[in-house]
Design an enzyme around this catalytic site. Structure first.
Site, PDB file in Angstrom:
ATOM      1  N   GLU A   8      43.961  10.073  38.999  1.00  0.00           N
ATOM      2  CA  GLU A   8      43.392   9.189  37.972  1.00  0.00           C
ATOM      3  C   GLU A   8      43.841   7.738  38.189  1.00  0.00           C
ATOM      4  O   GLU A   8      43.067   6.807  37.979  1.00  0.00           O
ATOM      5  CB  GLU A   8      43.787   9.681  36.571  1.00  0.00           C
ATOM      6  N   GLU A  23      41.778   6.315  40.911  1.00  0.00           N
ATOM      7  CA  GLU A  23      40.432   6.022  40.424  1.00  0.00           C
ATOM      8  C   GLU A  23      40.428   4.710  39.630  1.00  0.00           C
ATOM      9  O   GLU A  23      39.547   3.873  39.795  1.00  0.00           O
ATOM     10  CB  GLU A  23      39.975   7.196  39.538  1.00  0.00           C
ATOM     11  N   CYS A  75      41.262  14.607  30.520  1.00  0.00           N
ATOM     12  CA  CYS A  75      42.060  15.854  30.422  1.00  0.00           C
ATOM     13  C   CYS A  75      41.670  16.713  29.230  1.00  0.00           C
ATOM     14  O   CYS A  75      41.989  17.891  29.200  1.00  0.00           O
ATOM     15  CB  CYS A  75      43.545  15.559  30.231  1.00  0.00           C
ATOM     16  N   SER A 131      36.617   9.758  33.703  1.00  0.00           N
ATOM     17  CA  SER A 131      37.227  10.044  35.003  1.00  0.00           C
ATOM     18  C   SER A 131      36.662  11.333  35.592  1.00  0.00           C
ATOM     19  O   SER A 131      36.396  12.297  34.876  1.00  0.00           O
ATOM     20  CB  SER A 131      38.741  10.191  34.810  1.00  0.00           C
ATOM     21  N   LYS A 139      40.203  24.488  25.492  1.00  0.00           N
ATOM     22  CA  LYS A 139      40.422  24.910  26.885  1.00  0.00           C
ATOM     23  C   LYS A 139      39.728  26.245  27.159  1.00  0.00           C
ATOM     24  O   LYS A 139      39.389  26.570  28.290  1.00  0.00           O
ATOM     25  CB  LYS A 139      41.922  25.044  27.179  1.00  0.00           C
ATOM     26  N   GLU A 196      36.496  25.063  28.206  1.00  0.00           N
ATOM     27  CA  GLU A 196      36.553  24.438  29.531  1.00  0.00           C
ATOM     28  C   GLU A 196      36.570  25.512  30.626  1.00  0.00           C
ATOM     29  O   GLU A 196      35.886  25.395  31.642  1.00  0.00           O
ATOM     30  CB  GLU A 196      37.813  23.562  29.640  1.00  0.00           C
ATOM     31  N   GLU A 202      30.811  24.305  35.745  1.00  0.00           N
ATOM     32  CA  GLU A 202      31.368  23.375  36.741  1.00  0.00           C
ATOM     33  C   GLU A 202      32.666  23.905  37.346  1.00  0.00           C
ATOM     34  O   GLU A 202      33.069  23.465  38.416  1.00  0.00           O
ATOM     35  CB  GLU A 202      31.670  22.012  36.096  1.00  0.00           C
ATOM     36  N   CYS A 247      48.010  16.858  22.238  1.00  0.00           N
ATOM     37  CA  CYS A 247      48.047  18.328  22.347  1.00  0.00           C
ATOM     38  C   CYS A 247      49.182  18.958  21.544  1.00  0.00           C
ATOM     39  O   CYS A 247      49.125  20.152  21.249  1.00  0.00           O
ATOM     40  CB  CYS A 247      48.168  18.743  23.800  1.00  0.00           C
TER      41      CYS A 247
HETATM   42  S1  SF4 Z   1      44.883  20.438  22.420  1.00  0.00           S
HETATM   43 FE1  SF4 Z   1      43.457  18.987  21.452  1.00  0.00          FE
HETATM   44  S2  SF4 Z   1      43.958  17.020  22.425  1.00  0.00           S
HETATM   45 FE2  SF4 Z   1      44.859  18.616  23.716  1.00  0.00          FE
HETATM   46  S3  SF4 Z   1      43.289  19.029  25.249  1.00  0.00           S
HETATM   47 FE3  SF4 Z   1      42.984  20.482  23.583  1.00  0.00          FE
HETATM   48  S4  SF4 Z   1      41.430  19.556  22.244  1.00  0.00           S
HETATM   49 FE4  SF4 Z   1      42.264  17.936  23.565  1.00  0.00          FE
END
Ligand code: SF4
Ligand code: SF4
Ligand code: SF4
Ligand code: FES
Length: 567
Positions: free
Chosen positions: A280, A283, A301, A321, A356, A359, A364, A500
């Protein structure tokens, strides 16, 4: 003394000192009022009536929505109030599922807690609760409308703090419910999976999706090699349930517990956060050097932020990014490392985050149709697995993560708190590598739990303007400023307020406890002998080994939009 103003709480004079409401003032005499619909970060709703107090004239006032007044006298615990609160609880329980033992929120539910506190051992009304009405289209959270007490906390969280507006009140009277627009599945709504509604919900009506059984199954299969990575914010948030003080760094014990559960290789996501910092910062330096139009560069992230940007500001995706998140970078590296393994390989990520889970299933991040991260467990799920295993968490000896990916830096550890990504990138970009310069970065304004922080720092000869935001409403406000012409070079966005450490998958914590979690990560950084990502010796061997000629393929991503659906 002449200007001081007082009121009386349960016969005790209390000075009024800028408190917004009676709840705050009552806390000063050491009394915690029962509440359902009050949340310090949200607007006042005043619907549940649990927080009523009695004034000197016998009138009842809602403590959450009444400001303190000089000369006011209130009682917080009279026979009338106790009866009133019991009645509210009994009415709520009358049409509420009472199968507490099978509820995911058992032990952390406010309704259960208040029912015990007010000694509700019998409900005088027949139980009219209907069968569970489960909505589990999202990979991040599960909703059960029949456990909802209509306090509205989730709606205000989703609207006021996250500016998403995926859910709202629908219908009136006894048919009132919380719903998406036109009652579409949550996976098809603008929901970004942040899980902040689940954090706010006082009952089991919104909970984190539970993937524990899938992970046990993988662990039970002896032919399968199960690897796991643990995100920075998890180690400081295990919670009181395991006898861990807020902010206490329990990483060594987590590693020991996971080994006892049967994980074959255990890694720290802080390691791959170093890769993210290197990529990053390259970049950003490139974009700054080329004077590119795609400034500011937004961090990438946080998957809830990426999802929000895709749906709300698709025209800004070029500014996000191309770096994968540390979780996905690590998973790609581990997949390559396992390529020659004769065993079936499963990779698990323990994250503070419900987004997550989304994600991990995005197209992807699939290679030949297979996810790089097979399962994401939240910190809440990890706590349950530790308890289920009977591991005496406080008593076990801390252990170290495994090689060959066992070295990390302080820069990677602070990723778990708002401002951490920015500070790590600045450590990398600073030309002055002295300890004084390192410490001065901490004082540029990037630290602290505020939702919006701004800093100007010199990178080489250039002054760089930085924004650090947490909470998507704050992100959206900053974006509007940028659209109106304000210039920023780099903007870190974390969807969860405070980053987080306050993730949707973390055990519940008060604001003060969240601050302690952040402080715990900075303490962990202090204890790391290597503070800068580029000084991590593992980086060199990764770039000369697994990553050689494949940096873009393994560490970068181009998002092409995805529905938040389970697969
Ligand atoms: S815990 Fe919250 S701030 Fe951290 S990556 Fe997950 S959604 Fe984003
Ligand atoms: S997960 Fe986040 S975006 Fe989705 S409904 Fe809950 S608060 Fe809103
Ligand atoms: S789902 Fe939870 S937070 Fe939302 S209104 Fe119902 S009880 Fe309150
Ligand atoms: S907490 Fe005051 S009315 Fe709900």
């Amino acid at each position: 003394m002449a200007n001081k103003q007082f009121m009386t709480v349960d016969g005790i004079p209390v000075e009024i000192n800028g408190e917004k409401n009676l709840l705050e003032l009552i806390r000063k005499v050491g009394v915690k009022m029962p509440t359902f619909c009050y949340h310090s970060e949200l607007s006042i709703y005043g619907a549940c009536r649990m927080c009523m107090v009695e004034n000197q004239w016998g009138g009842l006032e809602a403590a959450c929505s009444t400001p303190p007044k000089a000369g006011m006298e209130i009682r917080t615990n009279t026979e009338r109030l106790r009866k009133y609160r019991k009645m509210i609880l009994e009415l709520l329980l009358a049409n509420h599922c009472r199968d507490c033992t099978t509820c995911d929120n058992n032990g952390t539910c406010k309704l259960q807690d208040l029912a015990m506190r007010f000694d509700i051992n019998d409900v005088r009304f027949p139980n009219t609760a209907e069968k569970p009405k489960i909505e589990d289209s999202s990979v991040s959270i599960v909703r059960d409308a029949h456990k909802c007490i209509l306090c509205g906390d989730c709606v205000r969280m989703c609207n006021e703090v996250q500016n998403v507006g995926a859910i709202d009140f629908a219908h009136r009277g006894s048919k009132m419910t919380i719903s998406t627009a036109f009652d579409i599945p949550l996976a098809e709504s603008p929901c970004v999976g942040c899980g902040q509604c689940a954090q706010a919900c006082p009952t089991g009506a919104i909970v984190v999706k539970n993937d524990i059984a899938k992970v046990w199954k993988a662990l039970d299969d002896r032919g399968t090699k199960v690897t796991v990575q643990i995100a920075p914010a998890v180690r400081v948030a295990l919670g009181r349930e395991l006898g861990i003080a807020p902010g206490e760094n329990a990483m060594g014990r987590i590693v020991a517990a996971l080994r006892r559960m049967g994980f074959d290789e255990i890694y720290d996501t802080s390691t791959s956060a170093d890769l993210t910092v290197l990529e990053e910062s390259n970049e950003l330096a490139k974009r700054l050097g080329e004077g590119k139009a795609e400034l500011p560069l937004f961090s990438s992230c946080c998957p809830a932020w990426v999802r929000y940007c895709e749906t709300r500001y698709p025209e800004l995706m070029e500014h996000v990014s191309t770096c994968k998140s540390p979780m996905q970078m690590f998973a790609a590296v581990i997949r390559e490392n396992n390529r020659t393994s004769s065993r079936k390989c499963v990779h698990v990520a323990v994250m503070p985050c419900t987004a997550k889970k989304f994600e991990a299933v995005r197209d992807e991040f699939k290679v030949e149709g297979k996810q790089d991260v097979d399962y994401v467990l939240t910190t809440q799920e990890l706590v349950r697995m530790i308890k289920e295993s009977g591991i005496m968490f406080r008593d076990i000896e801390p252990e170290a993560v495994d090689m060959p990916f066992g070295t990390m830096t302080g820069a990677g550890v602070i990723f778990g708190v708002t401002g951490g990504v920015t500070e790590a990138v600045l450590r990398r970009l600073a030309s002055d590598k002295s300890n004084t310069a390192l410490m001065s970065i901490a004082y540029t304004g990037v630290r602290g739990m505020e939702g919006v922080k701004e800093a100007r720092v010199m990178v080489g000869e250039k002054e760089v303007r930085i924004g650090v935001v947490s909470g998507l409403k704050n992100a959206s406000d900053l974006i509007e400023r940028i659209k109106a012409g304000e210039h920023f070079d780099f903007v870190e966005v974390m969807a969860c307020p405070g980053g987080c450490v306050s993730g949707g998958g973390q055990p519940f914590a008060s604001n003060m406890e969240r601050e302690k979690r952040g402080a715990g990560l900075y303490s962990a950084d202090k204890l790391c002998s290597i503070k800068r990502s580029e000084e991590n010796p593992l980086m060199m061997s990764l770039y000369n080994g697994i990553l050689k000629g494949r940096v873009h393929e393994l560490l970068h991503v181009h998002y092409h939009g995805a529905k938040q659906e389970d697969n």
